[in-house]
Design an enzyme around this catalytic site. Structure first.
Site, mmCIF file in Angstrom:
data_model
loop_
_atom_site.group_PDB
_atom_site.id
_atom_site.type_symbol
_atom_site.label_atom_id
_atom_site.label_comp_id
_atom_site.label_asym_id
_atom_site.label_seq_id
_atom_site.Cartn_x
_atom_site.Cartn_y
_atom_site.Cartn_z
ATOM 1 C CB CYS A 57 -0.915 0.011 1.218
ATOM 2 S SG CYS A 57 -1.872 -1.490 1.458
ATOM 3 C CG ASP A 89 -5.449 -2.459 8.456
ATOM 4 O OD1 ASP A 89 -4.466 -2.084 9.114
ATOM 5 O OD2 ASP A 89 -6.562 -1.924 8.535
ATOM 6 C CB CYS A 130 -1.784 0.826 4.677
ATOM 7 S SG CYS A 130 -2.586 -0.768 5.025
ATOM 8 C CG ASP A 131 -7.172 -0.069 5.493
ATOM 9 O OD1 ASP A 131 -6.873 0.139 4.305
ATOM 10 O OD2 ASP A 131 -7.868 -1.033 5.850
ATOM 11 C CE LYS A 132 -7.633 0.818 10.809
ATOM 12 N NZ LYS A 132 -7.517 -0.048 9.641
ATOM 13 C CB CYS A 202 -7.283 -3.205 -0.546
ATOM 14 S SG CYS A 202 -6.291 -4.165 0.616
ATOM 15 C CD GLU A 455 -9.763 -3.816 9.413
ATOM 16 O OE1 GLU A 455 -9.372 -4.695 8.612
ATOM 17 O OE2 GLU A 455 -9.684 -2.600 9.178
ATOM 18 C CB SER A 481 -11.801 -5.539 6.502
ATOM 19 O OG SER A 481 -11.443 -5.181 5.193
#
Length: 568
Positions: A57, A89, A130-132, A202, A455, A481
């Site tokens: 990511c 993640d 990435c996500d966070k 993703c 998650e 997620s």
């Protein structure tokens, strides 16, 4: 320091700390890194990003940062690059590592704040993948309130498996199919090898792409910058143009607090709900807003969701990935469609120096793009209301979150199957012990209980892969997620660890979930108030799972999920 006249010296609001004879030692350190008199007379611009080799990511950040730095230098700034952590993640999913994910959001925000404060940087160029790392950077931007801009590192391209597009969600669900005997180990291996064809976050409309869209809708990213894949040359252009835009923000004295207003957060929430975005926005948007002194609550989610049509047919429930949205014009198409329907605040300022409405003036809405069905007109939505419902009741006095985008079954009544951790539940799913009609409960995995609110994608995807996605519901005080789909209720509060009602559920208790009404979602256990209180009196708080280190510290200070799992 020799007197050198530069055209941007007046922008040095904080780096003037290094002027004068007493700061000669400080400047000596900077000269060791190649800075000369001219660079020291220019504003110092922090270029923060999350490059690492832990996750695909963030791997675009390294070369994108160089484009940003080039633009900043050309515009009379002195860029200073630094990196912070980013947890994958996906690689952390389904085991102890997932407890670190949400905690990393706070570490990212704190570390960027500390770097900026320690070195007296005048402005911030923030980039994440990435996500966070996206909300972490946006939290730091809000907290510092220096001229800032945000850039997303970019989505991964979809993989190709036997002639069809696939994402990492496909692989998680394939694990459940394998456990159910529906595919072979060879099939699973073949899918594993092609699902992620290169770098980027993703590819579905999971948390990273949701938060990238939020960045645009908030006005903190350049229009159209959320959707290009990480490997596209266009992303380099956005990095360069974002660097230039940041210097113009400095010149005009525009700060994040001028852009990220309550109305801007309403815009961001509207866009995310219209696109069927990740339930993680229920954590991240309140947390970012809090940094600016703005209160964003579940009541705001309920109000805005009820008036927002779901118009973008995005995965996990829908058909399209982020690159598909990019091909038809990206997030601006969604925003223009909503703006023309009177659903956005068009007068919000953005990092272009223009208003949202001015940015979108020449963008076509979905009605004007007839040869696509990625984004629908508001007159023909996928669903009349948005992609998320807040449920409340005797099991969730503070509320819980359900993603209803592309979900057909919105009500479920069934017996509870209770697990006190994710692993024991995953083992039961693998043994095929979960039956149609069950309400799977995973508790003691909230912000304090896990700690870190992991998650549940490995479990939810396995359930779906076994063909039970429409037959089984799941409750948790943890979270999901962005790739999760099905009737799944997360963020249940108060969490079990602090004595929330979910802590007293027993196997066989009848649970009712009703997410059919966006204004009055319900989560109830069919027990009398007296029985609930009697069980709560018998309940004993568990011992903390961690007694030292980062996870223990987080557990001591983190607040409820309904307020964004804040640590301050």
């Amino acid at each position: 320091m020799k007197s050198v006249q530069t055209s941007t010296e007046h922008l040095r609001t904080r780096s003037r700390e290094f002027d004068g004879p007493a700061r000669a030692p400080h400047r000596a350190f900077m000269r060791a890194m190649g800075l000369g008199d001219r660079e020291l007379h220019q504003p110092l611009v922090g270029v923060a990003h999350t490059w690492n080799e832990a996750t695909p990511c963030n791997m675009s950040s390294n070369f994108l940062a160089q484009e940003a730095k080039r633009a900043i230098s050309e515009m009379g700034g002195t860029p200073r690059e630094f990196v912070t952590i980013a947890v994958s993640d996906g690689i952390a999913m389904g085991h102890e590592g997932m407890k670190a994910s949400l905690i990393s959001r706070e570490v990212i925000a704190d570390s960027v704040e500390l770097m900026m404060r320690a070195h007296c940087y005048d402005a911030l160029f923030a980039m994440a993948g990435c996500d966070k790392s996206l909300p972490g950077m946006l939290m730091a931007i809000g907290r510092l309130n220096l001229p800032s801009i945000f850039l997303y590192g970019g989505t991964i391209k979809p993989g190709k498996f036997r002639g069809r597009d696939v994402t990492i969600q496909t692989v998680y669900e394939a694990v459940g199919q394998y456990e159910a005997g529906l595919i072979s180990e060879e099939d699973l291996y073949e899918l594993e090898c092609v699902a992620c064809p290169g770098i980027g976050s993703c590819g579905g409309f999971f948390t990273a792409n949701t938060m990238a869209s939020v960045g645009e809708a908030l006005g903190m990213s350049l229009p159209g910058s959320a959707s290009p894949p990480a490997v596209d040359e266009e992303r380099k252009r956005f990095a360069y143009e974002s660097g230039k835009a940041l210097m113009r923000l400095m010149e005009r004295g525009i700060r994040p607090s001028d852009i990220m207003t309550k109305e801007a957060f309403e815009n961001a929430l509207t866009v995310a709900l219209a696109m069927g975005g990740s339930t993680n926005i229920a954590l991240h948007l309140p947390a970012i807003a809090h940094e600016l002194g703005i209160e964003l609550t579940f009541d705001d989610f309920i109000r805005i969701n009820a008036r927002t049509p779901h118009i973008a047919d995005m995965t996990p429930g829908g058909k399209y990935v982020m690159e598909d949205l990019h091909r038809i014009g990206g997030v601006p198409v969604v925003m223009k469609t909503l703006l023309d329907a009177g659903l956005l605040h068009g007068d919000c300022l953005t990092v272009t120096g223009k208003t949202l409405a001015e940015n979108l003036k020449d963008v076509k809405n979905a009605e004007q793009l007839p040869h696509q069905d990625v984004v629908r007109p508001v007159t023909r939505p996928l669903r009349e209301t948005g992609g998320m419902v807040i449920v409340k009741g005797n099991l969730a006095p503070e509320g819980g979150v359900v993603k209803v985008a592309n979900l057909t079954k919105l009500r479920h009544v069934g017996p509870a199957r209770v697990f006190d951790d994710e692993q024991s539940c995953a083992e039961a799913v693998a043994r095929r012990e979960i039956k149609p009609g069950d309400v799977v409960v995973i508790r003691y995995v909230g912000p304090k209980g896990a700690p870190g609110m992991p998650e549940m994608l490995a479990v939810t995807a396995a359930i779906r892969g076994q063909g039970l996605g429409q037959e089984v519901a799941l409750l948790t005080d943890g979270r999901f997620s962005g790739a999760t789909s099905g009737l799944m209720v997360g963020h249940i509060g108060p969490e079990a660890f602090v004595g929330g009602p979910i802590a007293i559920l027993r196997d066989g208790d009848i649970v009712e979930i009703d997410a059919s009404d966006p204004l009055h979602g319900k989560l109830e256990v069919r027990l009398s108030d007296e029985e609930i209180q009697a069980r709560l009196k018998q309940w004993q708080p568990p011992q903390p799972r961690y007694t030292h280190g980062a996870l223990a510290k987080y557990a001591r200070i983190v607040g409820p999920a309904c307020y964004g799992a804040l640590t301050h």
